[in-house]
Design an enzyme around this catalytic site. Structure first.
Site: not given
Ligand code: 3PG
Length: 208
Positions: A37, A41, A65, A125
């Site tokens: 994934e 960002r 995201t 999720k």
């Molecule tokens: C995110 O969207 O940042 C993910 O869920 C990952 O989270 P993490 O960095 O705490 O593993």
């Protein structure tokens, strides 16, 4: 969706330099994780998705995201094969469905879960997993929703020390996180360390 539930591990990557995308994907693939994934960002994210699709056709690359419909459109144009969002937004889910992009919305309350179910999302999720109640919360949410076939991917604060406890839950289809594809390791091009951490994660999932 099948690929996610078979692999049971979703690497969540924040890629700052598009040149890192393919080496990162190759490293994961060499460890048996043909899934990534890429979070939208960073300005490099869309090109990173495009590069992975071009170089590794067997890699299941998704876009994370996704906060608005324009990002869904961009992700699909770049070749993303699935989409993820941290929360649930009806217009985003409907756009993904319109463009036939398998979509995993985020949920951390019963109301979020029900909104997702009403939009046909049977894989959600659970985010931010640790901060939103972690394993006790997931166990509690299994009560009213397990019979619907709903499955979760806990993300957010899932790490090597707690991942095995999450993956053992019957409502958990897969776990995910950034702990084995940490952005600092990616920026340092430390593929060896990413390989080591990914192999450990794969081993942990197999054992659990
Ligand atoms: C995110 O969207 O940042 C993910 O869920 C990952 O989270 P993490 O960095 O705490 O593993």
């Amino acid at each position: 969706m099948e690929k996610i539930t078979q692999t049971r591990l979703v690497p969540v990557a924040v890629i700052h330099d598009v040149a890192d995308a393919v080496p990162l994907a190759r490293t994961l693939s060499a460890c048996g994780v043909d899934l990534i994934e890429v979070t939208l960002r960073t300005p490099a994210a869309i090109e990173a998705i495009r590069a992975i699709r071009a170089e590794l056709p067997d890699m299941m690359v998704g876009a994370g995201t996704l906060l608005d419909i324009y990002q869904v459109e961009e992700a699909v144009k770049a070749g993303a094969l699935f989409g993820v969002s941290p929360g649930i937004n009806r217009s985003v889910v409907e756009k993904a469905h319109e463009l036939e992009l398998p979509f995993v919305p985020g949920a951390c309350t019963p109301s979020d879960v029900e909104k997702g179910l009403s939009l046909g999302c049977k894989l959600q999720k659970f985010f931010p997993a640790e901060a939103a109640g972690g394993i006790p919360m997931l166990k509690a949410m299994a009560g009213p929703y397990q019979h619907t076939g709903l499955k979760f991917i806990p993300l957010g604060g899932v790490k090597a020390n707690n991942a095995a406890d999450y993956i053992k839950l019957p409502t958990v289809a897969a776990i995910g996180g950034s702990w084995f594809v940490d952005a600092k390791l990616v920026q340092a091009k430390n593929w060896k360390e990413i390989e080591k951490l990914t192999k450990e994660a794969v081993q942990m999932v197999r054992q659990a």
